[in-house]
Write an enzyme that holds these catalytic residues in place. Structure first.
Site, PDB file in Angstrom:
ATOM      1  N   HIS A 184      -0.109  -2.238   2.141  1.00 40.79           N
ATOM      2  CA  HIS A 184       1.050  -3.091   2.463  1.00 40.79           C
ATOM      3  C   HIS A 184       2.235  -2.370   3.131  1.00 40.79           C
ATOM      4  CE1 HIS A 184      -0.759  -6.238  -0.033  1.00 40.79           C
ATOM      5  NE2 HIS A 184      -0.787  -5.418  -1.070  1.00 40.79           N
ATOM      6  N   ASP A 199      10.570   0.436  -3.792  1.00 40.82           N
ATOM      7  CA  ASP A 199      10.364   0.369  -5.251  1.00 40.82           C
ATOM      8  C   ASP A 199       9.108   1.163  -5.629  1.00 40.82           C
ATOM      9  OD1 ASP A 199       8.691  -1.486  -3.908  1.00 40.82           O
ATOM     10  OD2 ASP A 199       8.626  -2.853  -5.614  1.00 40.82           O
TER      11      ASP A 199
END
Ligand code: BDR
Ligand code: CA
Length: 329
Positions: free
Chosen positions: A249, A13
């Site tokens: 991340h 995303d």
């Protein structure tokens, strides 16, 4: 890792740390990115698809990019976090160069199924957004856990506090029902959550050095995005602010693929809290106790959960990989 590059579908995303992860994967000689499947999350799915096409094309790569789920499976949709990734997902780029690539017309889930059937046992799925595409693919093809080589997700947290509530991580919280479906499906599954991603701060100086080294639109774009994202994280944590840094991340999901020896892991059953104040929590059974509570039986498969990372080694690996001569134009 063997010498043959691993075929990877990147479910994403994008998103600043997604962009970082994509460029790490494209730069790494052990990874062959065979498709980008996009989802809502950091941005709308339409913007995620635009960013997937843009990031690959400006780096000189032509890889199939698909558009996937627009909303969570059952939970009410929320607003994308423009304050973290920018309204465009890439730190509000001042301008974009014209590009030509078009989307592959298949929905992301269909693309995953088609590729898994065409290359049984050969594809690794690295998923770094909410898990709706993977859950939908599993509904289309219940044999998917046998057809994929393995699945690595960035999401969840066990011991570290959450980032959207005291206990929940954003990707899982964005679509908890899909996540629980994924955690109970029975693939070879590794979870790279906040337990490890919060152990690694990436200073924005790394991306400045990278942009100066390559002098390329792709690394300039990444630097712009990382500066915006580092402003956000530096406003939140003093130890991150000291380096004007950020958490990388998603890139750690690829590090777990290429260099699993950098992680300490524990295997155990994971379930996701589906409602209430704990919504999106990834709960782990860390001891073999026969609980009276339903939902923790032997039918729940184990997930390999990353709990510690050798942060300095991972940071060096990320930087040295991105410094390789990988850009194509
Ligand atoms: C995850 O949420 C998104 O904001 C990031 O891209 C990452 O996948 C971190 O919680
Ligand atoms: Ca992401």
């Amino acid at each position: 890792m063997s010498n043959k590059p691993r075929k990877v579908i990147f479910d994403t995303d994008p998103g600043v740390d997604d962009a970082m992860a994509l460029y790490f994967a494209l730069a790494h000689p052990g990874i062959d990115v065979v498709g980008l499947t996009t989802t809502f999350g950091n941005v709308t799915v339409e913007q995620a698809a635009i960013n997937g096409l843009y990031l690959t094309e400006i780096a000189g790569f032509h890889i199939p990019v698909t558009q996937g789920v627009k909303t969570p499976w059952l939970k009410a949709p929320g607003e994308p976090p423009a304050f973290i990734h920018g309204a465009d997902g890439l730190g509000n780029l001042p301008s974009r160069v014209p590009t030509q690539s078009k989307l592959d017309p298949r929905p992301s889930a269909q693309f995953i199924v088609d590729m898994a059937r065409a290359h049984p046992g050969e594809i690794t799925l690295v998923a770094v957004g909410p898990l709706g595409n993977l859950a939908t693919a599993l509904k289309l093809e219940p044999q998917l856990p046998q057809l994929l080589q393995e699945v690595i997700i960035m999401g969840g947290t066990v011991l570290e506090p959450g980032n959207v509530s005291p206990v929940a991580e954003a990707n899982i919280w964005n679509d908890p029902h899909s996540a629980d479906f994924v955690f109970t499906a029975g693939w070879k599954l590794t979870m790279v959550g906040l337990d490890v991603t919060h152990q690694l701060v990436l200073p924005s100086a790394i991306f400045k050095k990278l942009a100066e080294h390559h002098r390329h639109i792709a690394t300039d774009t990444l630097l712009h995005a990382v500066n915006f994202y580092s402003d956000f994280y530096s406003g939140l944590y003093s130890h991150v602010a000291r380096e004007h840094g950020c958490f990388g991340h998603d890139v750690l999901a690829f590090v777990a693929l290429t260099n699993p020896e950098l992680f300490q892991t524990q295997d155990g059953r994971i379930r996701v809290a589906l409602d209430g104040a704990g919504n999106g929590q990834t709960m782990m059974r860390r001891r073999a106790i026969p609980y009276p509570q339903a939902g923790w039986g032997d039918d729940v498969p184990d997930t390999t959960v990353c709990l510690q990372v050798q942060a300095d080694a991972a940071r060096t690996l990320i930087e040295s990989t991105l410094m390789l001569p990988w850009l194509k134009k």
